[in-house]
Design an enzyme around this catalytic site. Structure first.
Site, PDB file in Angstrom:
ATOM      1  N   LYS A  82      45.206 -16.297 -62.504  1.00 23.61           N
ATOM      2  CA  LYS A  82      46.319 -16.930 -63.166  1.00 23.61           C
ATOM      3  C   LYS A  82      47.587 -16.192 -63.066  1.00 23.61           C
ATOM      4  O   LYS A  82      47.688 -15.056 -63.032  1.00 23.61           O
ATOM      5  CB  LYS A  82      45.918 -17.258 -64.413  1.00 23.61           C
ATOM      6  CG  LYS A  82      44.824 -18.287 -64.778  1.00 23.61           C
ATOM      7  CD  LYS A  82      45.072 -19.742 -63.925  1.00 23.61           C
ATOM      8  CE  LYS A  82      45.950 -20.389 -64.699  1.00 23.61           C
ATOM      9  NZ  LYS A  82      46.223 -21.816 -63.946  1.00 23.61           N
ATOM     10  N   HIS A  96      52.389 -21.832 -60.355  1.00 23.36           N
ATOM     11  CA  HIS A  96      52.825 -23.290 -61.065  1.00 23.36           C
ATOM     12  C   HIS A  96      54.216 -22.855 -61.616  1.00 23.36           C
ATOM     13  O   HIS A  96      54.634 -23.066 -62.886  1.00 23.36           O
ATOM     14  CB  HIS A  96      51.935 -23.510 -61.896  1.00 23.36           C
ATOM     15  CG  HIS A  96      50.447 -23.864 -61.296  1.00 23.36           C
ATOM     16  ND1 HIS A  96      50.125 -25.051 -60.290  1.00 23.36           N
ATOM     17  CD2 HIS A  96      49.428 -23.121 -61.382  1.00 23.36           C
ATOM     18  CE1 HIS A  96      48.945 -24.924 -60.053  1.00 23.36           C
ATOM     19  NE2 HIS A  96      48.376 -23.840 -60.707  1.00 23.36           N
ATOM     20  N   TYR A 114      47.735 -17.786 -58.481  1.00 17.99           N
ATOM     21  CA  TYR A 114      48.512 -19.123 -58.831  1.00 17.99           C
ATOM     22  C   TYR A 114      49.649 -19.086 -59.924  1.00 17.99           C
ATOM     23  O   TYR A 114      49.558 -17.997 -60.685  1.00 17.99           O
ATOM     24  CB  TYR A 114      47.381 -19.876 -59.636  1.00 17.99           C
ATOM     25  CG  TYR A 114      46.299 -20.487 -58.927  1.00 17.99           C
ATOM     26  CD1 TYR A 114      46.546 -21.450 -57.686  1.00 17.99           C
ATOM     27  CD2 TYR A 114      45.055 -20.196 -58.885  1.00 17.99           C
ATOM     28  CE1 TYR A 114      45.364 -21.940 -57.074  1.00 17.99           C
ATOM     29  CE2 TYR A 114      44.142 -20.574 -58.149  1.00 17.99           C
ATOM     30  CZ  TYR A 114      44.280 -21.547 -57.332  1.00 17.99           C
ATOM     31  OH  TYR A 114      43.138 -21.942 -56.354  1.00 17.99           O
ATOM     32  N   ARG A 126      37.460 -16.190 -65.058  1.00 16.83           N
ATOM     33  CA  ARG A 126      37.626 -15.668 -63.490  1.00 16.83           C
ATOM     34  C   ARG A 126      38.064 -14.337 -63.138  1.00 16.83           C
ATOM     35  O   ARG A 126      38.676 -13.656 -63.902  1.00 16.83           O
ATOM     36  CB  ARG A 126      38.259 -16.697 -62.541  1.00 16.83           C
ATOM     37  CG  ARG A 126      37.941 -18.294 -62.586  1.00 16.83           C
ATOM     38  CD  ARG A 126      38.657 -19.355 -62.104  1.00 16.83           C
ATOM     39  NE  ARG A 126      39.812 -19.719 -62.884  1.00 16.83           N
ATOM     40  CZ  ARG A 126      40.595 -20.534 -62.321  1.00 16.83           C
ATOM     41  NH1 ARG A 126      40.802 -20.970 -61.395  1.00 16.83           N
ATOM     42  NH2 ARG A 126      41.629 -20.820 -63.378  1.00 16.83           N
ATOM     43  N   ASP A 141      49.157 -28.121 -65.136  1.00 18.49           N
ATOM     44  CA  ASP A 141      49.636 -26.816 -64.842  1.00 18.49           C
ATOM     45  C   ASP A 141      51.216 -27.134 -63.997  1.00 18.49           C
ATOM     46  O   ASP A 141      51.869 -26.033 -63.839  1.00 18.49           O
ATOM     47  CB  ASP A 141      48.719 -26.241 -63.368  1.00 18.49           C
ATOM     48  CG  ASP A 141      47.636 -25.404 -63.781  1.00 18.49           C
ATOM     49  OD1 ASP A 141      48.041 -24.693 -65.061  1.00 18.49           O
ATOM     50  OD2 ASP A 141      46.595 -25.052 -63.473  1.00 18.49           O
ATOM     51  N   GLU A 195      49.132 -21.930 -54.806  1.00 12.90           N
ATOM     52  CA  GLU A 195      49.235 -23.540 -54.683  1.00 12.90           C
ATOM     53  C   GLU A 195      50.154 -24.257 -53.692  1.00 12.90           C
ATOM     54  O   GLU A 195      50.361 -25.250 -53.632  1.00 12.90           O
ATOM     55  CB  GLU A 195      49.475 -24.228 -56.186  1.00 12.90           C
ATOM     56  CG  GLU A 195      50.804 -23.830 -56.782  1.00 12.90           C
ATOM     57  CD  GLU A 195      51.171 -22.365 -57.226  1.00 12.90           C
ATOM     58  OE1 GLU A 195      52.144 -22.114 -57.899  1.00 12.90           O
ATOM     59  OE2 GLU A 195      50.129 -21.472 -57.288  1.00 12.90           O
TER      60      GLU A 195
END
Length: 368
Positions: free
Chosen positions: A75, A96, A94, A15, A270, A118
């Site tokens: 990410k 996490h 993101y 992505r 995740d 998130e």
């Protein structure tokens, strides 16, 4: 504002943080966007598509981090990126954090501003930037689970939907949120015998009314989950506590209750995973076997379908990117409480309580 979009370097992460159409909207607002060379190629967006809408192409990831005030990516940064991030630089991606102490300490150390997709949370507790990737991951969990039920992949050798005269596979979905409901929809569409669990009765009523009739709902207690395990074929774990570690709903001891070749797909990996025996895997080595049970725990499931995922993600993130660019992160977060909840780490301080609690570190509320 100067925005940088680096190429993702996590294993098989295809992505990209922004599409050309997203870049066009940001440029229209008077901002400058720098894209790393070939950052969008695996999602179907060549450099020329970005240049055509006013983006500048830079050759290396180092150039992107050195040039941009704000980094928009997909990410969390990995270890080779830690030292590229500057004090006061905004990262919108993101993260996490709750499942990665090393990442948390690194972002505290470099004194960056970490705004996590998130944990952006609306007043009704929806997670607008997690929803599109949860939809993709939920649907793919069944696609991948069906594949690994095949005998050559280590599974039982069961066709998910069965055939006339042969029962379909039994699918158990733990968690009735966005991932779970999308998984149930996909599994039901393939003809499986589906059970979805949750602890929210209102949610179970909604799912019962809206999902196909081959989906049964079940209140999620440990005893009831245990009763399902002996004849289940595929289990999808999709339990989420925003910003916190996922609870372990299936322990190592419970694996012995399942038949060899049963497949566990841990979409919650995740956030640490909701099976005790889960550890993160990659698209190049997606599964491993514990006590005869196949575990699939790829930490970036939507990265396998980057064209769909990148479009879906940019649709959701773009209004926030424009607000951050137009107002700066402080005013944008002050004006939008949902966006403010995305702040996890700000200039050396943990400002999201669940992350601080997981690691026993100091929590300091952010002042905007």
């Amino acid at each position: 504002m100067i925005i940088g979009v680096p190429k993702e370097i996590k294993n098989n992460e295809n992505r990209v943080g922004m599409t050309p159409s997203g870049v066009a909207e940001v440029v229209k607002q008077g901002h400058r966007v720098f894209i790393q060379h070939t950052a969008g190629i695996n999602s179907g967006f060549p450099d020329e598509a970005y240049q055509a809408v006013g983006a500048h192409i830079l050759p290396t990831i180092e150039d992107i981090y050195a040039t941009a005030e704000t980094i928009v990516k997909v990410k969390e940064p990995i270890i080779t990126e830690y030292n590229l991030i500057r004090k006061g630089q905004l990262l919108f991606t993101y993260f996490h954090f709750a499942s990665d102490r090393e990442l948390t300490l690194a972002m505290l150390s470099n004194k960056s501003i970490c705004l996590a997709y998130e944990t952006v949370e609306e007043a009704d507790h929806t997670l607008p930037l997690l929803i599109p990737m949860s939809e993709v991951a939920g649907r793919m969990s069944i696609q991948e689970g069906a594949r690994f039920l095949e005998k050559p992949q280590g599974g039982k050798g069961i066709l998910l939907g069965g055939v006339p005269g042969v029962k379909p596979a039994k699918v158990l979905i733990l968690g009735g949120g966005i991932v779970g409901s999308n998984a149930a929809q996909m599994a039901a569409g393939m003809g499986a015998d589906v059970t979805i669990t949750d602890i929210n009765l209102a949610r179970l009523r909604y799912l019962s009314e809206t999902l196909p009739k081959n989906v049964k709902t079940l209140y999620a207690s440990e005893l009831r989950i245990r009763k399902e395990l002996p004849d289940v074929d595929l289990v999808v774990g999709s339990v989420l506590i925003p910003g916190d570690k996922a609870p372990h709903l299936i322990t190592k001891e419970m694996l012995s209750m399942m038949q060899p070749g049963t497949v566990l797909v841990d979409v919650a990996i995740d956030q640490g995973g909701c099976f005790e025996t889960s550890h993160p895997t990659t698209h190049s080595a997606p599964t491993y076997i514990v006590d005869g049970i196949v575990h699939y725990a790829v930490a970036n499931i939507p990265g396998a379908v980057p064209y769909t995922s990148t479009l879906a993600l940019t649709n959701a993130t773009l209004p926030y990117v424009i607000a951050l660019a137009n107002k700066g992160w402080k005013k944008a977060c002050k004006d939008n409480p949902a966006l403010a909840l995305g702040l996890n780490i700000v200039e050396g301080k943990i400002v999201y309580k669940a992350v601080a609690d997981v690691f026993g570190l100091k929590y300091e509320p952010v002042s905007l």
